[in-house]
Design an enzyme around this catalytic site. Structure first.
Site, PDB file in Angstrom:
ATOM      1  N   ASP A  35      22.051  33.093  66.712  1.00 26.46           N
ATOM      2  CA  ASP A  35      22.109  33.910  67.912  1.00 26.46           C
ATOM      3  C   ASP A  35      21.560  35.321  67.733  1.00 26.46           C
ATOM      4  OD1 ASP A  35      23.093  31.938  69.550  1.00 26.46           O
ATOM      5  OD2 ASP A  35      25.189  32.405  69.156  1.00 26.46           O
ATOM      6  N   TYR A  41      28.125  30.973  75.892  1.00 26.25           N
ATOM      7  CA  TYR A  41      29.190  31.529  75.064  1.00 26.25           C
ATOM      8  C   TYR A  41      29.251  33.042  75.172  1.00 26.25           C
ATOM      9  CZ  TYR A  41      31.881  28.283  72.221  1.00 26.25           C
ATOM     10  OH  TYR A  41      32.814  27.375  71.795  1.00 26.25           O
TER      11      TYR A  41
END
Length: 730
Positions: A373, A461
């Site tokens: 990420d 998320y």
């Protein structure tokens, strides 16, 4: 298809894109509600202090913080991030330089090239700053370029091409172009319609494709796109068009492949997927939680000050800044010695180095979902403006970020970081004497902490990262996971339909919805300078010892054995409950009054270790998760655990590779790397949105102070606190 209709939905998902072209205005004031009328001595609840905050409808805002970020803003500290003026200068310097004059290009990562450590350590406030330079990672003509731009002169002083496999993190423009590309394919549009989804209800996500040893991955910059239905819900993540995957060339926007392995799998229904309070389904959620509003009141104002990016609170001083890749960077963390009054160094620099999120479904539509990420998407680029009173309490100070678009134009990410004091009724220390002693003693001190927070929404998320400073010298680093699960469509409505031999790769959460098992690993870079730059890593093994016969009625005891790590391999740690240890970073050249080396220790909490095989391509790229602790000698070029270029990387430039050199680390300037891990087996409570789960670790003083450093804290007194009552709002 109505193109404007689609783009409207697309931009709802990519709200961050709006920040590329204009500066966010200040968030609106909080809605009117019940206010507190306070009377205690001469204080009112709206009292503010320290010159950087004012009260606006109950939400503390910062008049000194303007979302306009003027051209004449100037840095005040050697580590201050690049300003709007400086970013504009970097953009102009790059576009007039060499290959960037004629070829299309994109600036993927522009940040301050921090001065050498010794220059920062020797800098005296008020003196001229070291020369300001910008580090630029760009792509032009299919080649990765690394540039250094002298901010003062506007000259490019260094130019190299990419030295490792892989590409820089995606730009927002990359992601938006990728999700729009499939719509140019008639075959894709037909497939969507055949699956029963109206193109006007389509929402798509750009999914990093990883690396799986295929030749095409070395020749092209690839991304995969998967899509969902927005019909009837804002929570489109719960309505996947399962098995439909589109492979895109990021540079040409060419659709290379359309795979549809889920033709028999229905799109889950929108029922029960709503999570917004204003749109909640009262019929489903008939029972409301009866919680009254809660707030911390500071009648004398906050105890911390923020001067640009320098934060001072209690006995702490540190520098904090936003970064497009790392999110929040905390630097020059120093704590005041309660005896001598001097500021003593604890940590030179700390930040989130990488996040690895592998999903555990090897099927065609899922095997590649092994996200990095930070290095692929930019942890800071995905940070969203924080929500006053909910993300951060009433007493918070907000800090903006200034980032760059792909063409170099600066833009503002408003309210990306908040800083606030926190008190939840915890105890700093206490002692009461038993009545049998005849002494009437009850001494208790409240534990108030200072929190630096950011929240990144990486598609579905949400990550909440807190750096919490405690006045006893402890730093707690906490990661919270929330947001929405990435789910898989299934034909099953109930577990009684599932054959015992069939494995779902997750949990059936609702009708036609499986939450896929996955992991989260968050690796932190901690350049520890414990009372100076020359430190050693000490593993303190706790061992069981047997007493000699006749020596004691006891037959066993625990013994602490100190082992100083000589080289990097000595400090590669896999945590084991049955082989407990403490992990100290000490300055062997600084001793306490009684001769102990001044130190801090890394205190692990709940974590997880990767179960993937070492030869699995995702684990090759994420080999930094093979251990929970690593220690390396300081090297300014080794800061991101997954390597400089993570997108489609081969794992040739990672923390695990660097550490194989087995360099000396005893009494050196060293960096500690710590990985927090989460195994996530989804459950129904995670549907339709997850309650936050957290894990943390501590950086705790160990023989750093001569004694308890917070003996000087005064207890709370009733006369110093407000007495509040509820009154109707105006």
């Amino acid at each position: 298809m109505d193109g404007k209709h689609f783009l409207r939905h697309l931009f709802l998902f990519f709200s961050a894109l709006l920040l590329l072209v204009f500066t966010l205005q200040n968030l609106p004031p909080a809605k009117k509600t019940d206010l507190l009328d306070c009377a205690a001595s001469s204080w009112r609840c709206s009292t503010s202090k320290n010159g950087f905050q004012s009260q606006t409808h109950g939400v503390l805002k910062n008049p000194a913080k303007s979302t306009e970020h003027r051209e004449d803003d100037t840095p005040r500290h050697p580590l201050d991030p690049l300003t709007v003026r400086e970013l504009n200068g970097v953009r102009d310097a790059v576009r007039s330089y060499g290959p960037f004059r004629t070829a299309p290009y994109a600036l993927h990562y522009v940040t301050l090239e921090e001065p050498e450590k010794r220059a920062v350590l020797s800098w005296i406030p008020g003196s001229p700053l070291p020369p300001r330079r910008a580090s630029v990672v760009a792509r032009a003509g299919g080649v990765v370029h690394e540039l250094t731009v002298d901010v003062g002169t506007g000259e490019v002083t260094r130019h190299e091409t990419g030295r490792h496999f892989g590409s820089p993190m995606l730009t927002m423009e990359d992601m938006v172009a990728a999700v729009a590309a499939p719509l140019a394919s008639a075959a894709f549009n037909r497939t969507v319609v055949q699956r029963g989804v109206d193109l006007a209800d389509l929402a798509c996500l750009p999914v990093s494709s990883g690396w799986y040893e295929r030749k095409i991955e070395d020749k092209r910059r690839l991304i995969k796109v998967q899509c969902y239905s927005m019909e009837g819900t804002a929570n489109f993540y719960m309505r996947p068009i399962e098995g439909l995957t589109v492979l895109i060339d990021l540079d040409t926007q060419e659709v290379l492949e359309i795979s549809d392995e889920g033709k028999t799998i229905p799109v889950p229904k929108a029922a029960n997927t709503e999570y917004r309070y204003s749109n909640r389904n009262v019929g489903v959620r008939a029972v409301e939680l009866n919680l009254k509003p809660i707030s911390i009141e500071q009648p004398m104002g906050p105890s911390f000050t923020v001067d640009g990016h320098l934060v001072r609170w209690a006995n702490w001083e540190f520098h904090v800044k936003p970064d497009p890749r790392a999110g929040v960077i905390v630097s020059r963390a120093m704590v005041r010695d309660p005896v001598t009054g001097e500021m003593r160094s604890v940590m030179y620099k700390g930040f989130t180095s990488e996040l690895f999120v592998p999903y555990m479904d090897p099927s065609d539509a899922w095997y590649f979902k092994t996200y990095m990420d930070a290095g692929e998407y930019g942890f800071g680029l995905q940070a969203m403006p924080l929500d006053p009173l909910n993300d951060c309490p009433r007493n918070a100070y907000y800090m903006d970020a200034v980032f760059n678009a792909a063409d170099g134009t600066p833009y503002v990410r408003s309210d990306m970081i908040c800083i606030f004091e926190s008190y939840a009724g915890d105890v700093g220390w206490r002692h009461s004497e038993c009545p049998i002693t005849g002494m009437n003693i009850r001494e208790v001190r409240p534990k108030v902490t200072l929190v630096v927070r950011m929240a990144a929404s990486v598609a579905n998320y949400d990550y909440i990262v807190d750096w919490e400073f405690q006045n006893d010298g402890l730093i707690r680093i906490k990661v919270g996971l929330s947001g929405i699960l990435m789910v898989k469509g299934t034909p099953y409505l109930n577990m009684n339909q599932v054959n015992e031999e069939e494995y779902l790769y997750g949990t059936l959460l609702s009708e036609n919805v499986i939450g896929v098992i996955h992991d989260h690993y968050v690796t932190f870079y901690l350049d520890m300078d414990t009372d100076g730059t020359d430190n050693s890593f000490v593993k303190v093994n706790l061992k069981k010892e047997r007493t000699s016969p006749g020596d004691s009625p006891r037959r066993s005891y625990m013994k602490a054995i100190r082992n100083v790590a000589k080289t990097e391999k000595d400090a590669q740690i896999k945590l084991k409950l049955h082989d407990p240890s403490e992990f100290h970073v000490v300055n062997p050249n600084k001793r306490t009054r009684v001769g102990n080396p001044a130190g801090y220790k890394i205190v692990p909490a709940g974590t997880a270790a990767s179960l993937l095989d070492h030869d699995d391509p995702p684990q090759i790229r994420a080999a930094f998760t093979d251990n929970q602790i690593w220690v390396t000698p300081y090297n300014q070029s080794e800061q991101f655990a997954g390597g400089t270029y993570v997108y489609q990387s081969h794992g040739d430039d990672t923390l695990a590779v660097w550490s194989e050199r087995d360099r000396e680390i005893e009494n050196k300037d060293i960096v500690v790397w710590y990985t927090l891990g989460f195994h996530h087996v989804p459950c129904q409570e995670d549907f339709p949105i997850m309650p936050t789960v957290t894990s943390s670790f501590d950086i705790k003083p160990v023989n750093f102070f001569e004694s308890n450093p917070i003996l000087g804290i005064a207890p709370n007194q009733e006369k110093d606190l407000p007495v509040c009552k509820v009154v109707a709002s105006a």
